[in-house]
Design a protein around this motif. Structure first.
Motif, mmCIF file in Angstrom:
data_model
loop_
_atom_site.group_PDB
_atom_site.id
_atom_site.type_symbol
_atom_site.label_atom_id
_atom_site.label_comp_id
_atom_site.label_asym_id
_atom_site.label_seq_id
_atom_site.Cartn_x
_atom_site.Cartn_y
_atom_site.Cartn_z
ATOM 1 N N UNK A 19 0.845 -1.196 0.000
ATOM 2 C CA UNK A 19 0.000 0.000 0.000
ATOM 3 C C UNK A 19 0.879 1.244 0.000
ATOM 4 N N UNK A 20 1.888 1.273 0.845
ATOM 5 C CA UNK A 20 2.787 2.430 0.919
ATOM 6 C C UNK A 20 3.550 2.614 -0.388
ATOM 7 N N UNK A 21 3.926 1.523 -1.026
ATOM 8 C CA UNK A 21 4.617 1.608 -2.315
ATOM 9 C C UNK A 21 3.725 2.282 -3.362
ATOM 10 N N UNK A 22 2.455 1.904 -3.371
ATOM 11 C CA UNK A 22 1.498 2.486 -4.310
ATOM 12 C C UNK A 22 1.298 3.977 -4.019
ATOM 13 N N UNK A 23 1.122 4.318 -2.746
ATOM 14 C CA UNK A 23 0.928 5.723 -2.369
ATOM 15 C C UNK A 23 2.165 6.543 -2.708
ATOM 16 N N UNK A 56 4.409 5.890 -5.013
ATOM 17 C CA UNK A 56 4.507 6.006 -6.481
ATOM 18 C C UNK A 56 3.639 7.162 -6.985
ATOM 19 N N UNK A 57 2.406 7.253 -6.456
ATOM 20 C CA UNK A 57 1.483 8.287 -6.917
ATOM 21 C C UNK A 57 1.855 9.673 -6.404
ATOM 22 N N UNK A 58 2.240 9.781 -5.127
ATOM 23 C CA UNK A 58 2.365 11.089 -4.471
ATOM 24 C C UNK A 58 3.796 11.538 -4.173
ATOM 25 N N UNK A 59 4.720 10.590 -4.120
ATOM 26 C CA UNK A 59 6.085 10.912 -3.724
ATOM 27 C C UNK A 59 6.294 10.859 -2.217
ATOM 28 N N UNK A 60 5.244 10.569 -1.446
ATOM 29 C CA UNK A 60 5.357 10.538 0.014
ATOM 30 C C UNK A 60 5.888 9.186 0.477
ATOM 31 N N UNK A 61 7.031 9.205 1.180
ATOM 32 C CA UNK A 61 7.525 7.966 1.773
ATOM 33 C C UNK A 61 6.740 7.697 3.059
ATOM 34 N N UNK A 62 7.036 6.572 3.686
ATOM 35 C CA UNK A 62 6.286 6.161 4.872
ATOM 36 C C UNK A 62 6.356 7.201 5.989
ATOM 37 N N UNK A 63 7.536 7.787 6.196
ATOM 38 C CA UNK A 63 7.714 8.802 7.250
ATOM 39 C C UNK A 63 6.843 10.030 6.974
ATOM 40 N N UNK A 64 6.878 10.522 5.746
ATOM 41 C CA UNK A 64 6.090 11.705 5.379
ATOM 42 C C UNK A 64 4.595 11.398 5.466
#
Length: 120
Positions: A37-41, A43-51
């Protein structure tokens, strides 16, 4: 079906962190992982897990979430119907971006391969 102005305003005002647990539940129920899920998010937004966690903690709306995002240039390749709306016919840029995210998460939950989801 085209989203109304009221619909667009409701989406803009939604708190991302209030919807995020539903994304997690949807993908985990279908045997996918939060990491995917985080990989998909990302990819779309540029936000890593921390952000992503910072934005959730900050209780940002979808409007703020996508204002701060750097949308992937391949996002325009995301087409089809999600929540009764044909993505390519949505005029409101924010509503379209939210539906991009919804569509990617739906594809993840449906078991699509990551390469296809990420439009590679």
């Amino acid at each position: 079906m085209k989203p109304t102005d009221t619909h667009n305003q409701k989406i803009a005002a939604l708190i991302f962190g209030s919807v995020y647990p539903h994304y997690v539940k949807k993908v985990e129920t279908k045997g996918r992982t939060v990491a995917e899920l985080h990989e998909v998010i990302e990819w779309l937004t540029g936000f890593d897990e921390k952000k992503l966690q910072e934005l959730i903690d900050e209780k940002v709306t979808f409007k703020t979430f996508f204002e701060r995002a750097t949308l992937n240039p391949k996002a325009e390749l995301i087409t089809g119907v999600i929540c009764g709306y044909r993505i390519e016919e949505i005029d409101n840029p924010l509503t379209k971006q939210v539906r991009y995210l919804d569509k990617l998460i739906d594809e993840l939950a449906k078991g699509k391969k990551m390469e296809k989801i990420l439009r590679n």
